[in-house]
Write an enzyme that holds these catalytic residues in place. Structure first.
Site, PDB file in Angstrom:
ATOM      1  CD1 TRP A 182      -2.802   1.604   0.746  1.00  0.00           C
ATOM      2  CD2 TRP A 182      -1.297   2.403   2.201  1.00  0.00           C
ATOM      3  NE1 TRP A 182      -3.182   2.881   1.086  1.00  0.00           N
ATOM      4  CE2 TRP A 182      -2.284   3.400   1.979  1.00  0.00           C
ATOM      5  CE3 TRP A 182      -0.239   2.680   3.070  1.00  0.00           C
ATOM      6  CZ2 TRP A 182      -2.243   4.647   2.609  1.00  0.00           C
ATOM      7  CZ3 TRP A 182      -0.209   3.914   3.691  1.00  0.00           C
ATOM      8  CH2 TRP A 182      -1.211   4.880   3.465  1.00  0.00           C
ATOM      9  NE  ARG A 429     -10.051   3.262   5.543  1.00  0.00           N
ATOM     10  CZ  ARG A 429     -10.524   4.232   4.785  1.00  0.00           C
ATOM     11  NH1 ARG A 429     -11.492   4.005   3.941  1.00  0.00           N
ATOM     12  NH2 ARG A 429     -10.040   5.446   4.862  1.00  0.00           N
ATOM     13  CE  LYS A 465     -10.820   7.646  -4.506  1.00  0.00           C
ATOM     14  NZ  LYS A 465     -10.026   8.619  -3.765  1.00  0.00           N
ATOM     15  CD1 TRP A 466     -15.752  -0.028  -6.568  1.00  0.00           C
ATOM     16  CD2 TRP A 466     -17.727   0.387  -7.510  1.00  0.00           C
ATOM     17  NE1 TRP A 466     -16.536  -1.134  -6.377  1.00  0.00           N
ATOM     18  CE2 TRP A 466     -17.757  -0.907  -6.947  1.00  0.00           C
ATOM     19  CE3 TRP A 466     -18.868   0.866  -8.168  1.00  0.00           C
ATOM     20  CZ2 TRP A 466     -18.882  -1.721  -7.023  1.00  0.00           C
ATOM     21  CZ3 TRP A 466     -19.986   0.033  -8.242  1.00  0.00           C
ATOM     22  CH2 TRP A 466     -19.988  -1.241  -7.670  1.00  0.00           C
ATOM     23  CG  ASP A 467     -11.803   3.414  -1.934  1.00  0.00           C
ATOM     24  OD1 ASP A 467     -10.936   2.587  -2.265  1.00  0.00           O
ATOM     25  OD2 ASP A 467     -11.566   4.385  -1.185  1.00  0.00           O
ATOM     26  CG  ASN A 469     -10.592   1.555   1.319  1.00  0.00           C
ATOM     27  OD1 ASN A 469      -9.450   1.839   0.973  1.00  0.00           O
ATOM     28  ND2 ASN A 469     -11.636   2.301   0.993  1.00  0.00           N
ATOM     29  CB  CYS A 515     -10.183   3.866  -5.681  1.00  0.00           C
ATOM     30  SG  CYS A 515      -9.156   4.261  -4.268  1.00  0.00           S
ATOM     31  CG  ASP A 537      -4.631   5.694  -0.765  1.00  0.00           C
ATOM     32  OD1 ASP A 537      -5.316   6.240  -1.647  1.00  0.00           O
ATOM     33  OD2 ASP A 537      -5.118   4.974   0.134  1.00  0.00           O
TER      34      ASP A 537
END
Ligand code: DGJ
Length: 738
Positions: A182, A429, A465-467, A469, A515, A537
């Protein structure tokens, strides 16, 4: 259509040849400049003979005599179990052995796209394995994959299911691959292939681009070079866990094998069911790694990326500017700021949603996709209208695959999350996040419904913006049967693809960024649904030079989101000049990621200028051909690359100083890709001083620029005060053909 004749205009032809007693029924899969040749003699195992530069039919008949490889093209486990294989089948009666032989060759031409299928099947059991190849008109990429069909009465189990096997003759073969973490994705690694097995794999569960990348280059003529040498590029196009083996056993060949990672993913097929492996995209070039990259970029823009011929907008994203502190007046003022700087789109990132739970940090509310009216009293529509009133588009962040344990969605549907039955959820997260179970059709409908509703209710939203995490931290599906728990990883990604396919057909015009907590979603299997990706990031320009360099091997600039952010940088705390930040971001899809109200006047001016200049060369950067000129990995104090428009009328040259020492003499960078015979007028973009470079406005032939390059005056790279001089100088040149 069956191939039974010699036809040079088809992407695949079948001919009979006899070589030293060997009889081959040759399948020739070809593109304008490359050939892949197989021996598909009926009743025999499928053999691989050749992959490389185009072979004319006159040579085809003799290539075996010339020393081409003759190796299994797609072998199943069991007979000679001491050898590694591409497919593992446990038949319904428990027999673990298979012997695949060729039954037929079929080819279909659909507007110049040629699909060639070599049907193989077991010589004892009714299991078919179709080995498939797809070519596009005018494109030097071949996609290859397999389709496994169970025709046995009972269930069979698949224990390994590679998409392809590519034998490569041993010699001085080097591997280029990309690994990282990351915030430091896609660091390039180059190594000669030595004996043994090299495995590049991903086990995250949901994203697959952070730690390793599913793309490799193989340099067949020794140490990898940007401009020269026979080079193969191979990209496994898949969104989930993968395994790529570069195997060097005894014998003549290295073997590249790539496919879905079989670990903990045994897959059962009932009678009549088919298992389709993801494609591997292959290309070959004699122009080194640069040639391979350009082939991939063209294929990516023309055949994979949605809106691949439409230049991307320049945007401001709110994340590093305000993080979770979303408020309507702040959003409106950021829209005005990006409009004032000349930008075209504003994207509101995380923090805008939540009902019972508020999204003020990463510990709650994920999955509750209702506008938080405490922060945005007039809702999303009003924001989209505000953006329109200042002349910019509006975009929104969302993470539909996930939930937090503190969320209304989890309280209502605890059975929708990925987890082993009877175990407590294991979070990611924020010690809060879990993955929704996309193997469950109800969950997929929910995710499609959420995005569809937001877009229908707020017609001004043009960008998402399709994240993503969170990986899978506890294996298990509360939806799948007990004897299909090992299907989780594969069915989750089938579900993900279905969601994206459906949304794409419902909203084809929306621009969607992939993303995955930075570059976690950088894979061609993902990028057929997304217009672009968030590269990392980490927005520190020095580190971005390395990450963008590595990412550029397989992905075009138009897809690579690169944002100017604040200094000191939020990830590395490094201080860099605004010009350096702008110049690095300009080599990808330019954007900003900061709070404009905190910018100095100088920063605003440089950004305004950079945006205006970028617009004048955007087509060349986003749709042109990339030439990597000087690698940052060479540690010579400079990195350089350039883009050249396909007609060679226009070029943009980037030059970055990555470190500085007194007395240092930097290497001269020779240009590439220009028309040698034409004259180019040179002018500087993003200029910050009053001293023009000596060659400003001057004309040079393409030949001169490619033989010699232009030398930047040393040591005063910019004639500005000493406080502004640092390691991080940079120059951007525009070259216009006369
Ligand atoms: C991770 C992304 O990579 C960031 O850009 C940002 O969108 C955050 N998620 C928001 O939570």
């Amino acid at each position: 259509m069956k191939i039974n004749s010699l036809n040079p205009f088809l992407g695949a032809i079948l001919i009979l040849i006899g070589v030293h007693g060997l009889k081959a029924e040759t399948v020739h899969v070809s593109t304008p400049a490359t050939s892949l040749v197989l021996d598909a003699e009926k009743g025999k195992p499928l053999k691989f003979m050749y992959y490389g530069s185009k072979v004319e039919s006159s040579d085809l008949e003799s290539i075996l005599c010339g020393g081409s490889v003759y190796a299994d093209a797609y072998q199943a486990y069991g007979i000679h179990p001491e050898h590694k294989t591409s497919l593992g089948v446990v038949h319904s009666d428990g027999n673990m052995t298979s012997r695949l032989v060729v039954r037929d060759v079929m080819s279909e031409n659909n507007n110049g796209m040629v699909k060639t299928v070599v049907r193989t099947s077991d010589d004892l059991y009714p299991v078919d394995v179709d080995v498939c190849y797809l070519t596009y008109p005018g494109c030097d990429v071949i996609e290859t994959w397999t389709e496994i069909i169970n025709r046995e009465k009972g269930e069979i189990r698949l224990t390994r299911f590679d998409s392809t096997t590519l034998p490569i003759r041993k010699g001085n073969v080097w591997l280029t691959h990309f690994a990282g973490d990351w915030a430091s994705e896609s660091q390039m690694i180059e190594e000669p292939l030595a004996s043994g097995l090299k495995r590049i794999e991903n086990t995250d569960g949901t994203r697959n681009g952070h730690y390793t990348r599913a793309e490799v280059m193989l340099s067949l003529d020794g140490r990898p070079d940007e401009r020269h040498g026979a080079t193969i590029g191979a990209a496994l196009c898949y969104s989930g866990n993968y395994a790529i083996d570069i195997d060097t056993p005894v014998g003549d060949c290295h073997y590249y094998r790539a496919g879905i990672n079989p670990d903990n993913s045994e897959y059962r097929l009932k009678k009549g069911e088919k298992f389709v492996t993801p494609p591997v995209a292959l290309t070959f070039s004699n122009d080194g790694k640069g040639g391979v990259s350009r082939n991939f970029h063209r294929w990516g823009r023309d055949h994979m990326l949605p809106h691949g011929s439409a230049p991307r907008k320049i945007l401001l994203n709110s994340w590093e500017g305000v993080y979770f502190d979303i408020e309507e007046p702040v959003m409106v003022s950021m829209m005005k700021d990006i409009s004032d700087l000349g930008g075209e789109l504003f994207v509101m990132d995380d923090g805008w949603f939540g009902g019972k739970y508020q999204r003020n940090d990463d510990t709650r509310a994920l999955g509750d996709w209702v506008t938080d009216t405490r922060k945005l009293p007039n809702g999303l529509k009003a924001l989209a209208d505000s953006a329109k009133s200042v002349g910019v588009g509006f975009g929104l962040w969302i993470e539909p695959e996930m939930a937090d344990l503190s969320s209304e969605i989890y309280e209502k549907h605890p059975d929708w999350i990925v987890k082993a039955r009877d175990r407590k959820p294991v979070t990611g997260r924020g010690n809060a996040q879990v993955v929704l179970d996309f193997s469950n059709p109800a969950v997929r409908e929910y995710a499609i419904g959420v995005v569809d509703k937001i877009l229908r209710d707020n017609p001004g939203i043009e960008y998402i913006k399709w994240d993503s995490n969170c990986g899978i931290h506890l294996h298990g599906s509360q939806y799948l049967d007990n004897n299909r728990q090992s299907h989780l990883y594969i069915d989750w990604h089938k579900g993900f693809e279905e969601v994206m396919n459906r949304l794409r057909s419902l909203h084809p015009e929306i621009v969607i960024q992939a993303c995955g907590g930075g570059g976690g979603r950088v894979n061609w299997g993902v990028m057929k649904y997304f217009d672009e990706f968030w590269t990392s990031d980490n927005t520190d320009p020095l580190q971005r030079i390395y990450t963008q360099w590595g990412t550029s091997y397989f992905y075009p600039a138009m897809a690579m989101a690169a944002h100017i952010s604040a200094s000191p940088n939020h990830q590395t705390h490094r201080k860099t000049p605004i010009k350096f930040r702008a110049d690095v971001a300009m080599s990808g899809r330019l954007g900003l990621e900061l709070q404009p109200s905190e910018m100095s006047e100088e920063e605003r001016n440089v950004c305004r200028q950079a945006i205006a200049d970028y617009k004048s060369v955007r087509n060349t950067i986003q749709l042109g051909d990339l030439y990597r000129l000087k690698s940052p990995y060479d540690r010579q104090g400079v990195a350089s690359l350039m883009y050249v428009s396909p007609d060679k009328n226009d070029a943009v040259f980037f030059w970055y100083r990555t470190e500085s020492f007194a007395g240092q003499r930097l290497p001269v960078v020779k240009m590439d890709g220009l028309d040698r015979k034409r004259m180019y007028k040179v002018s500087e973009l993003n200029r910050i001083d009053d001293s023009p470079l000596p060659f400003e406005g001057k004309c040079f032939s393409g030949d001169y620029l490619m033989n010699n390059g232009l030398v930047f005056p040393y040591p005063y790279i910019h004639n500005v005060d000493h406080d502004s001089l640092s390691d991080f100088s940079s120059r951007v040149l525009h070259l216009e053909a006369l």
